[in-house]
Write a protein that holds these residues in place. Structure first.
Motif, PDB file in Angstrom:
ATOM      1  N   ILE A   1     -49.649  11.622  -7.720  1.00 31.58           N
ATOM      2  CA  ILE A   1     -48.476  12.272  -7.130  1.00 31.58           C
ATOM      3  C   ILE A   1     -47.198  11.640  -7.675  1.00 31.58           C
ATOM      4  CG2 ILE A   1     -47.168  12.556  -4.982  1.00 31.58           C
ATOM      5  CD1 ILE A   1     -49.845  12.898  -3.544  1.00 31.58           C
ATOM      6  N   TYR A   2     -47.211  10.330  -7.827  1.00 26.12           N
ATOM      7  CA  TYR A   2     -46.035   9.647  -8.373  1.00 26.12           C
ATOM      8  C   TYR A   2     -45.776  10.087  -9.813  1.00 26.12           C
ATOM      9  CZ  TYR A   2     -42.891   5.980  -9.917  1.00 26.12           C
ATOM     10  OH  TYR A   2     -41.818   5.301 -10.427  1.00 26.12           O
ATOM     11  N   LEU A   3     -46.827  10.223 -10.618  1.00 26.64           N
ATOM     12  CA  LEU A   3     -46.658  10.727 -11.984  1.00 26.64           C
ATOM     13  C   LEU A   3     -46.046  12.124 -11.953  1.00 26.64           C
ATOM     14  CD1 LEU A   3     -49.895   9.681 -13.927  1.00 26.64           C
ATOM     15  CD2 LEU A   3     -47.581   8.791 -14.215  1.00 26.64           C
ATOM     16  N   ASP A   4     -46.533  12.942 -11.043  1.00 29.21           N
ATOM     17  CA  ASP A   4     -46.011  14.300 -10.917  1.00 29.21           C
ATOM     18  C   ASP A   4     -44.525  14.275 -10.596  1.00 29.21           C
ATOM     19  OD1 ASP A   4     -46.743  16.989 -11.163  1.00 29.21           O
ATOM     20  OD2 ASP A   4     -46.908  17.256  -9.007  1.00 29.21           O
ATOM     21  N   GLN A   5     -44.117  13.359  -9.739  1.00 26.17           N
ATOM     22  CA  GLN A   5     -42.701  13.218  -9.408  1.00 26.17           C
ATOM     23  C   GLN A   5     -41.884  12.778 -10.622  1.00 26.17           C
ATOM     24  OE1 GLN A   5     -43.206  10.407  -6.230  1.00 26.17           O
ATOM     25  NE2 GLN A   5     -42.909  11.952  -4.638  1.00 26.17           N
ATOM     26  N   CYS A   6     -42.414  11.824 -11.361  1.00 17.07           N
ATOM     27  CA  CYS A   6     -41.693  11.330 -12.546  1.00 17.07           C
ATOM     28  C   CYS A   6     -41.480  12.426 -13.574  1.00 17.07           C
ATOM     29  CB  CYS A   6     -42.465  10.163 -13.169  1.00 17.07           C
ATOM     30  SG  CYS A   6     -42.430   8.643 -12.198  1.00 17.07           S
ATOM     31  N   PHE A   7     -42.518  13.211 -13.839  1.00 17.79           N
ATOM     32  CA  PHE A   7     -42.379  14.284 -14.821  1.00 17.79           C
ATOM     33  C   PHE A   7     -41.444  15.379 -14.319  1.00 17.79           C
ATOM     34  CE2 PHE A   7     -46.636  12.769 -16.460  1.00 17.79           C
ATOM     35  CZ  PHE A   7     -46.130  12.319 -17.675  1.00 17.79           C
ATOM     36  N   ALA A   8     -41.457  15.631 -12.999  1.00 13.49           N
ATOM     37  CA  ALA A   8     -40.604  16.685 -12.450  1.00 13.49           C
ATOM     38  C   ALA A   8     -39.141  16.280 -12.445  1.00 13.49           C
ATOM     39  CB  ALA A   8     -41.066  17.030 -11.025  1.00 13.49           C
ATOM     40  N   TRP A   9     -38.848  15.010 -12.120  1.00 12.08           N
ATOM     41  CA  TRP A   9     -37.475  14.587 -11.935  1.00 12.08           C
ATOM     42  C   TRP A   9     -36.894  13.836 -13.128  1.00 12.08           C
ATOM     43  CZ3 TRP A   9     -34.452  16.349  -8.248  1.00 12.08           C
ATOM     44  CH2 TRP A   9     -35.051  16.947  -7.144  1.00 12.08           C
ATOM     45  N   ARG A  10     -37.699  13.029 -13.778  1.00 16.89           N
ATOM     46  CA  ARG A  10     -37.190  12.273 -14.923  1.00 16.89           C
ATOM     47  C   ARG A  10     -37.513  12.947 -16.244  1.00 16.89           C
ATOM     48  NH1 ARG A  10     -39.357   6.355 -13.579  1.00 16.89           N
ATOM     49  NH2 ARG A  10     -40.576   6.886 -15.403  1.00 16.89           N
ATOM     50  N   GLY A  11     -38.585  13.746 -16.247  1.00 17.97           N
ATOM     51  CA  GLY A  11     -39.005  14.404 -17.482  1.00 17.97           C
ATOM     52  C   GLY A  11     -39.857  13.512 -18.359  1.00 17.97           C
ATOM     53  N   SER A  12     -40.215  12.338 -17.866  1.00 21.29           N
ATOM     54  CA  SER A  12     -41.024  11.425 -18.669  1.00 21.29           C
ATOM     55  C   SER A  12     -41.734  10.428 -17.764  1.00 21.29           C
ATOM     56  CB  SER A  12     -40.155  10.668 -19.686  1.00 21.29           C
ATOM     57  OG  SER A  12     -39.252   9.808 -19.006  1.00 21.29           O
ATOM     58  N   ALA A  13     -42.771   9.803 -18.310  1.00 19.24           N
ATOM     59  CA  ALA A  13     -43.491   8.750 -17.587  1.00 19.24           C
ATOM     60  C   ALA A  13     -44.330   7.981 -18.589  1.00 19.24           C
ATOM     61  CB  ALA A  13     -44.376   9.345 -16.492  1.00 19.24           C
ATOM     62  N   LYS A  14     -44.592   6.729 -18.290  1.00 20.02           N
ATOM     63  CA  LYS A  14     -45.442   5.903 -19.142  1.00 20.02           C
ATOM     64  C   LYS A  14     -46.314   5.009 -18.263  1.00 20.02           C
ATOM     65  CE  LYS A  14     -41.372   2.974 -19.849  1.00 20.02           C
ATOM     66  NZ  LYS A  14     -40.442   2.436 -20.866  1.00 20.02           N
ATOM     67  N   ARG A  15     -47.316   4.413 -18.902  1.00 15.23           N
ATOM     68  CA  ARG A  15     -48.256   3.609 -18.145  1.00 15.23           C
ATOM     69  C   ARG A  15     -47.555   2.483 -17.382  1.00 15.23           C
ATOM     70  NH1 ARG A  15     -52.856   2.967 -22.913  1.00 15.23           N
ATOM     71  NH2 ARG A  15     -53.322   5.208 -23.126  1.00 15.23           N
ATOM     72  N   ARG A  16     -46.518   1.939 -17.991  1.00 15.22           N
ATOM     73  CA  ARG A  16     -45.803   0.832 -17.362  1.00 15.22           C
ATOM     74  C   ARG A  16     -45.263   1.230 -15.988  1.00 15.22           C
ATOM     75  NH1 ARG A  16     -46.287  -4.178 -17.301  1.00 15.22           N
ATOM     76  NH2 ARG A  16     -46.829  -3.946 -19.514  1.00 15.22           N
TER      77      ARG A  16
END
Length: 267
Positions: free
Chosen positions: A15-30
Motif C-alpha cells: 500500500i505504501y508503494l502504491d501511495q509513493c507511485f500515486a503521489w511522488r511518481g517514483s519509488a525505490k527499494r530504499r
C-alpha cells in the motif's frame, strides 16, 4: 483491486508503494528499507509483487536514477487508500516538501471529566466554581450536566445552569479544583434542551463578493455537487460551526444562503 490476500505486514508495504507511485511518481527499494526496516531481499520481493499486480502499466525501472518511475497515466491499485492518506507520503519525502503548523494542545483533567460524567450517569446536579471568559470572575453555581460535545478542538460540557435558568456550555478546564463539588440527586426533570434537540440544516454557498473564477475554485475545494453545500449540526453547536468553518471571518470563502431548523423528535 486490493492486497488483502497478502499478510498484513507485506500488505502495508505494498500500500505504501502504491501511495509513493500515486503521489511522488517514483519509488525505490530504499523507501521500504528506511520506512519499514526490511532487508534488501524483502524489499525486492515486495517490488516484484507490486509490479506483477500492476500489469501492463507497471512502473519502469530507470537505471540512471536507480528508481522505479510511474507511467504518466498511472492508476493506483488501491485508489481509496492511496489518495486517502496522502499526508504520510508527503511527509516521507522530506521536510522541504511538507510542513504543518504545530498544534496548540488544550488540556483537560480526566479526573474532572470523570467527576462530571458521574454526575450525568447518576442524574445529579453539582456545585462548581467556574471562571467566565466574558467577565473574568469566578462564580459558584449549581449546574446539572447532561452531555459532552466537541467542536473539533475542545470538549465542552452541556449543562443546565440554575443560576442563569438555561442550558449553557462549560469547559471542564475552567472549573476550579477548589469547587465544593457537592451533589444533589435531581428531584425534578430538567427542562427540554430545545437547542440541543433542534437540528440546523445549513446551506452554504461561495461568498457573494467572490469573482466567477474564485467561485469555481471554492466549489471545487469544498466538493460542491449542487448549488449549495448542505451540512447538519445541532442548533446548540452552530456557534462553534461558524467559528470552525470561518463563516464569522471577514475573509470567509463561504456564507450561509439559508438555515432550516427541525426538531429531532418528529411530531
Amino acid at each position: 483491486m486490493s492486497f488483502d490476500d497478502f499478510k498484513h505486514a507485506q500488505r502495508e508495504r505494498l500500500i505504501y508503494l502504491d501511495q509513493c507511485f500515486a503521489w511522488r511518481g517514483s519509488a525505490k527499494r530504499r523507501d521500504l528499507i528506511e520506512k519499514f526496516g526490511v532487508s534488501t531481499a524483502q524489499a525486492a520481493l515486495d517490488f516484484k509483487a507490486y509490479l506483477a499486480r500492476a500489469g501492463e502499466k507497471a512502473p519502469m525501472y530507470d537505471a540512471a536514477l536507480k528508481t522505479y518511475i510511474a507511467s504518466p497515466d498511472h492508476i493506483p491499485l488501491t485508489e481509496e487508500v492511496s489518495y486517502g492518506d496522502w499526508e504520510s507520503v508527503l511527509r516521507s519525502v522530506g521536510e522541504n516538501h511538507f510542513d504543518e503548523l504545530p498544534e496548540l494542545h488544550r488540556t483537560a483533567d480526566p479526573r474532572m471529566i470523570a467527576r462530571l460524567n458521574r454526575a450525568i450517569e447518576q442524574n445529579e446536579a453539582i456545585q462548581i466554581r467556574y471562571t467566565s471568559m466574558t467577565t473574568g470572575s469566578q462564580s459558584q453555581q449549581w449546574i446539572a450536566p447532561t452531555r459532552f460535545a466537541s467542536d473539533g478542538t475542545r470538549t465542552h460540557l452541556r449543562a443546565y445552569s440554575y443560576k442563569h435558568e438555561e442550558y449553557r456550555d462549560y469547559l471542564p478546564v475552567r472549573i476550579s479544583e477548589k469547587s465544593s463539588f457537592q451533589t444533589q440527586v435531581l428531584q425534578e426533570s430538567l427542562p427540554l434542551d430545545d437547542d440541543w434537540h433542534t437540528i440546523a440544516c445549513i446551506s452554504l454557498v461561495p461568498k457573494r463578493t467572490l469573482s466567477a473564477e474564485q467561485v469555481r475554485a471554492v466549489r471545487k475545494e469544498y466538493a460542491f455537487t449542487g448549488k449549495t453545500l448542505r451540512v447538519e449540526t445541532r442548533k446548540a453547536l452552530e456557534f462553534y460551526a461558524d467559528r470552525r468553518w470561518g463563516l464569522d471571518q471577514p475573509n470567509a470563502r463561504l456564507e450561509r444562503s439559508k438555515t432550516e431548523y427541525y426538531s429531532e423528535f418528529p411530531s
